[in-house]
Design an enzyme around this catalytic site. Structure first.
Site, short mmCIF file in Angstrom:
data_model
loop_
_atom_site.label_atom_id
_atom_site.label_comp_id
_atom_site.label_asym_id
_atom_site.label_seq_id
_atom_site.Cartn_x
_atom_site.Cartn_y
_atom_site.Cartn_z
N ASP A 283 -22.72 60.88 19.80
CA ASP A 283 -23.33 59.56 19.55
C ASP A 283 -22.63 58.48 20.36
O ASP A 283 -22.30 57.42 19.84
CB ASP A 283 -23.31 59.23 18.05
CG ASP A 283 -24.08 57.96 17.73
OD1 ASP A 283 -24.98 57.59 18.51
OD2 ASP A 283 -23.77 57.32 16.69
N GLN B 154 -22.40 62.76 11.10
CA GLN B 154 -21.58 61.59 10.82
C GLN B 154 -21.53 61.34 9.31
O GLN B 154 -22.19 60.45 8.79
CB GLN B 154 -22.12 60.35 11.55
CG GLN B 154 -22.03 60.44 13.06
CD GLN B 154 -22.77 59.32 13.77
OE1 GLN B 154 -23.76 58.79 13.24
NE2 GLN B 154 -22.33 58.96 14.96
N ARG C 144 -15.16 44.11 15.79
CA ARG C 144 -16.59 44.07 15.54
C ARG C 144 -16.88 45.23 14.59
O ARG C 144 -16.62 46.39 14.89
CB ARG C 144 -17.36 44.22 16.85
CG ARG C 144 -18.89 44.26 16.67
CD ARG C 144 -19.36 45.68 16.64
NE ARG C 144 -20.80 45.82 16.63
CZ ARG C 144 -21.42 46.98 16.52
NH1 ARG C 144 -20.73 48.11 16.43
NH2 ARG C 144 -22.73 47.04 16.50
N ASP D 23 -19.06 47.78 12.67
CA ASP D 23 -20.33 48.45 12.88
C ASP D 23 -21.06 48.64 11.56
O ASP D 23 -20.47 49.02 10.55
CB ASP D 23 -20.06 49.81 13.53
CG ASP D 23 -21.33 50.55 13.89
OD1 ASP D 23 -22.12 50.01 14.67
OD2 ASP D 23 -21.51 51.68 13.41
N LEU E 188 -21.72 50.27 5.48
CA LEU E 188 -20.30 50.45 5.17
C LEU E 188 -20.04 50.17 3.70
O LEU E 188 -19.20 50.82 3.06
CB LEU E 188 -19.46 49.52 6.04
CG LEU E 188 -17.94 49.57 5.90
CD1 LEU E 188 -17.42 50.93 6.32
CD2 LEU E 188 -17.29 48.48 6.72
N GLU F 36 -21.97 43.40 12.27
CA GLU F 36 -23.35 43.76 12.57
C GLU F 36 -24.09 43.85 11.24
O GLU F 36 -24.00 44.84 10.52
CB GLU F 36 -23.40 45.11 13.30
CG GLU F 36 -24.82 45.53 13.66
CD GLU F 36 -24.92 46.97 14.12
OE1 GLU F 36 -25.83 47.27 14.90
OE2 GLU F 36 -24.08 47.80 13.70
#
Length: 559
Positions: free
Chosen positions: A65, A173, A203, A205, A210, A248
């Site tokens: 990825d 993942q 930053r 993700d 999360l 993000e």
């Protein structure tokens, strides 16, 4: 309420530049960009005016990825260099006035990470609770998958133990169990490690994933993800008082407010304005400023420690998921009518220049708008050149082609044989023979010089990053007129014409001192006096734009 340290809010008027080491510059000639190559190009970034370099993942990876499937959070992918190379990059950037932030990817690991390899051995393994498991087969989640072309569920059965593990992204993942104090400790160790090596922040993700609660074990009342986000913010500011968390967060504005934290801003420092970006493209498709104007009106005010990140393009598909179905279809029809240009039924895998047919008038208007909005501008590498995508590359990687440095072999990216390049360059109108840094830096009429001048003008008006936006009423539907105001009394009027016809724009700014005038910051400082009611009338070319600084009689002259 936890006390949040603010430190130096340098990100309020910074210029961010996102780059992928693997595709930026190949120093050793093996076909893959590397950290030494990035270091060699720091002076280029400094000349452009960049003040913060955001690096996409460069950690050891299973290579499924593009680096986001990480196998070690404390190392560098050996294809790209060493930790010593990384420290030298950060030092060189600092010497040129550029901070460095890095991608923080701990929503998940690779299934090849030692934690997960250990965790799947047994339900009693010490790392088992680092991940999220279910004893029973979960309900159908096919409609919730992020990558519908690859996955049909958020859960994957693990035959060895007979349980299912959660993965919001690809099955390779697995999601980490952020509620686990041991995982939180690992996160702190990771953050602290990279801060110690000189980075200025992270930053983060896929922030909503999360901190997602779906399927997480334990009592929902025990773990508050937003309180934990505040703890992360406190941790990094204790280690480095001016560290930044750029998130993000592609959700509705009101939900974004939650991720910024409470009244004291005890969450993320910065978030990308996905809503504004998507409505910008709808305005472009319609030739009507209405959608972006409404997005600006809907933008919630932020506390002093928080900031919007304004962007035109990022490294993923150009998501349009917050538009209605008919609105999304309008953008598809205008800028990506072929199925191969679209992805996941929600976005485009194209860059702006190709979408606009290379029309530099519209390109310049778009970037002028992005830099004039209250917030901090973020560029994706190659935007300053007008680079386009390569649709021969599958999926989201179409926009992550090698940087085009020269018109020579491999665009000056690498001396390796073309077949060995980490990714192929585009051909034709947007190939390196026609679009490259070397040619544009020698031509002061080029798009590179336009972006450079825009950056320097933005940096000469640091109040933009501290201001709030007010959309001005005026009769031209194709025109966005907004004024940035800062508490000291500083103000800037920006005009942007989404239409193919020129027009006159009447302005009414209300109470301003007699003798005030508008100074055009982008055309050599032309001046226009306001009448006693703060009114003026300005002309705009087709796809034209203006930045008009309001200069009061007692303000110092602009130099």
């Amino acid at each position: 309420m936890r006390k949040i340290e603010t430190g130096d809010l340098w990100w309020k008027n910074a210029v961010f530049y996102c780059a992928d080491i693997e595709t930026f510059y190949d120093w050793n000639g093996d076909g893959c960009g590397d950290i030494r190559g990035m270091t060699e190009r720091v002076e280029y970034l400094a000349d452009l005016g960049i003040t913060c370099l955001w690096l996409m993942p460069f950690y050891p990876t299973a290579r499924k990825d593009d680096g986001y499937d990480i196998t070690d959070f404390f190392a560098v992918d050996p294809r790209l260099g060493t930790l010593g190379d990384f420290v030298e990059l950060v030092r060189t950037a600092r010497a040129n006035g550029i901070r460095v932030i890095v991608d923080f990817v701990m929503n998940h690991t690779s299934d090849s990470h030692p934690w997960f390899r250990s965790a799947r051995r047994s339900t009693d393994d010490a790392y088992r609770d680092y991940y999220v498991w279910s004893d029973t087969e979960p309900p159908d989640t096919a409609k919730e998958v992020v990558f519908p072309d690859q996955e049909d569920s958020l859960w994957e059965h693990d035959p060895k133990t007979g349980q299912w593990y959660l993965h919001h992204f690809y099955k390779h993942q697995p999601d980490l169990n952020i509620a686990n104090p041991d995982v939180q400790e690992e996160i702190s160790r990771t953050l602290g490690f990279w801060l110690q090596l000189g980075v200025s922040g992270f930053r983060i993700d896929a922030v909503p994933f999360l901190f997602a609660r779906d399927g997480a074990p334990g009592d929902p009342g025990v773990f508050d993800p937003f309180e934990y986000l505040g703890d992360v913010r406190n941790f990094i500011t204790r280690r480095l008082g001016d560290a930044v968390l750029l998130g993000e967060v592609n959700v509705d504005y009101e939900d974004q407010k939650t991720f910024f934290g409470g009244p004291d801003g005890d969450g993320l420092n910065m978030q990308f304005d996905f809503i504004g970006m998507q409505h910008l493209y709808l305005s472009l498709a319609r030739g009507d400023a209405g959608p972006i104007a409404q997005a600006l009106r809907d933008r919630p005010p932020l506390d002093i420690t928080s900031q919007w990140a304004n962007f035109v393009r990022n490294h993923d598909e150009l998501t349009l998921d917050k538009l209605g179905d008919d609105e999304r279809r309008e953008v598809f029809d205008a800028f990506g009518p072929e199925p191969d240009m679209q992805l996941f039924d929600r976005g485009l895998r194209r860059r702006l220049p190709a979408m606009l047919g290379g029309d530099q008038r519209r390109m310049r208007m778009v970037y002028s708008l992005a830099f004039s909005l209250p917030g901090t501008p973020v560029l994706f590498y190659g935007e300053e050149l007008g680079m386009a995508e390569n649709l021969d590359i599958p999926g989201r990687l179409a926009v992550r082609t090698p940087m085009q440095w020269t018109g020579g072999d491999n665009g000056g990216f690498s001396t390796a044989a073309r077949r060995r390049l980490t990714r192929p360059l585009p051909d034709g109108l947007y190939g390196p023979q026609r679009v490259n840094a070397s040619d544009q830096r020698r031509d002061h009429r080029s798009f590179w010089w336009f972006v450079r001048d825009l950056i320097y003008t933005y940096r000469q008006q640091p109040e933009i990053g501290w201001s709030t936006a007010e959309v001005l009423d005026q009769p031209n539907p194709a025109v966005l007129a907004h004024v940035c105001r800062e508490p000291s009394g500083w103000s800037l009027v920006a005009l942007h014409n989404f239409g193919a016809e020129g027009c006159l724009v009447p302005l009414e700014l209300g109470d301003v001192p007699a003798g005030s005038k508008l100074v055009d910051l982008l055309d050599g400082r032309s001046e226009y006096f306001l009448d006693s009611h703060g009114r003026a009338e300005m002309s705009l070319d087709p796809y034209g734009y203006r930045w008009l600084r309001v200069l009061r009689p007692d303000d110092p002259p602009i130099i």
